[in-house]
Write a protein that holds these residues in place. Structure first.
Motif, PDB file in Angstrom:
ATOM      1  N   ALA A 175      25.772 -18.090 -47.456  1.00 41.11           N
ATOM      2  CA  ALA A 175      26.171 -16.677 -47.533  1.00 41.11           C
ATOM      3  C   ALA A 175      25.075 -15.760 -47.002  1.00 41.11           C
ATOM      4  N   TYR A 176      23.813 -16.143 -47.230  1.00 36.86           N
ATOM      5  CA  TYR A 176      22.701 -15.326 -46.738  1.00 36.86           C
ATOM      6  C   TYR A 176      22.652 -15.343 -45.211  1.00 36.86           C
ATOM      7  N   TYR A 177      22.815 -16.533 -44.624  1.00 35.57           N
ATOM      8  CA  TYR A 177      22.773 -16.632 -43.172  1.00 35.57           C
ATOM      9  C   TYR A 177      23.982 -15.948 -42.535  1.00 35.57           C
ATOM     10  N   GLU A 178      25.123 -16.026 -43.196  1.00 35.21           N
ATOM     11  CA  GLU A 178      26.299 -15.319 -42.680  1.00 35.21           C
ATOM     12  C   GLU A 178      26.072 -13.808 -42.674  1.00 35.21           C
ATOM     13  N   CYS A 179      25.477 -13.305 -43.761  1.00 35.19           N
ATOM     14  CA  CYS A 179      25.174 -11.874 -43.823  1.00 35.19           C
ATOM     15  C   CYS A 179      24.196 -11.473 -42.719  1.00 35.19           C
ATOM     16  N   ALA A 180      23.178 -12.306 -42.503  1.00 34.44           N
ATOM     17  CA  ALA A 180      22.195 -12.012 -41.461  1.00 34.44           C
ATOM     18  C   ALA A 180      22.838 -12.002 -40.072  1.00 34.44           C
ATOM     19  N   LEU A 181      23.746 -12.941 -39.814  1.00 38.83           N
ATOM     20  CA  LEU A 181      24.418 -12.992 -38.515  1.00 38.83           C
ATOM     21  C   LEU A 181      25.335 -11.781 -38.318  1.00 38.83           C
ATOM     22  N   VAL A 182      26.025 -11.375 -39.374  1.00 44.21           N
ATOM     23  CA  VAL A 182      26.875 -10.183 -39.280  1.00 44.21           C
ATOM     24  C   VAL A 182      26.021  -8.942 -38.991  1.00 44.21           C
ATOM     25  N   CYS A 183      24.879  -8.840 -39.680  1.00 46.69           N
ATOM     26  CA  CYS A 183      23.978  -7.709 -39.447  1.00 46.69           C
ATOM     27  C   CYS A 183      23.444  -7.719 -38.016  1.00 46.69           C
ATOM     28  N   LEU A 184      23.079  -8.900 -37.523  1.00 51.79           N
ATOM     29  CA  LEU A 184      22.590  -9.008 -36.158  1.00 51.79           C
ATOM     30  C   LEU A 184      23.669  -8.612 -35.155  1.00 51.79           C
TER      31      LEU A 184
END
Length: 200
Positions: free
Chosen positions: A165-174
């Protein structure tokens, strides 16, 4: 003899968001009150707006993308370190400080017209970047505070591996920062020209 398990210090994400907004506000307060004698001068502000208005699309895209990455990347990395719980609030305070100093410079040089020009030229694109920082920052704070319950040991700076979930959030932010930079390289020259018209 077993080691006593440390108490879980995990901070809920809503509480983390409130903390980060408070740090942003405190940084903005400091930026608007401190070092007023070293604020950018009127000619520097108009020159910066003129550069944005006449910049090439590709150069402007990378400038806007870098402006988001210079906060987003350190914020992302803070999740892997114990001191991230202290570094994240400092990053948000620095962001607030930087924005407030620029806004104060426009206000001091041009009055309310300058304040309107600041919002027009800088804050429309910056608003979405700030949303990304808040979304990722609240998760980083929760992870960093959770690390306090993990015993120390060798290579302890990577004790917790963030979940998917953390990496998904980071990818969405990017992806959102990329999109904002792409749209911004088209709209920023128009907004900067309009801001120049407001103060000249």
């Amino acid at each position: 003899m077993t080691r006593k398990r440390k108490r879980d210090m995990r901070l809920p994400m809503p509480a983390g968001t409130v903390l980060l907004l408070l740090c942003l506000a405190l940084g903005a307060l400091a930026g608007s009150l401190l070092f007023r004698g070293s604020l950018p001068q009127a000619q520097d502000l108009t020159a910066q707006l003129d550069r944005q208005a006449s910049a090439g699309r590709l150069a402007l895209f990378f400038t806007l993308f870098w402006d988001s990455l210079r906060y987003l990347v350190p914020l992302f990395l803070c999740a892997y370190f114990r001191f991230g719980a202290f570094a994240v609030p400092l990053l948000f305070a620095a962001k607030g400080f930087s924005l407030a100093r620029t806004a104060t410079a426009f206000l001091a040089s041009y009055g309310l017209r300058g304040y309107g020009a600041f919002w027009l030229a800088y804050c429309i694109n910056g608003f979405f970047v700030l949303l990304c920082l808040l979304a990722l920052g609240s998760r980083v704070i929760a992870l960093c505070c959770g690390q306090r319950s993990v015993p120390r040991g060798h290579h302890s700076f990577l004790r917790i591996h963030p979940g998917p979930a953390y990496y998904e959030c980071a990818l969405v932010c990017l992806a959102l920062c990329l999109l904002c930079s792409l749209v911004g390289c088209i709209l920023t020259p128009l907004f900067s020209t309009a801001a120049l018209a407001m103060i000249t």
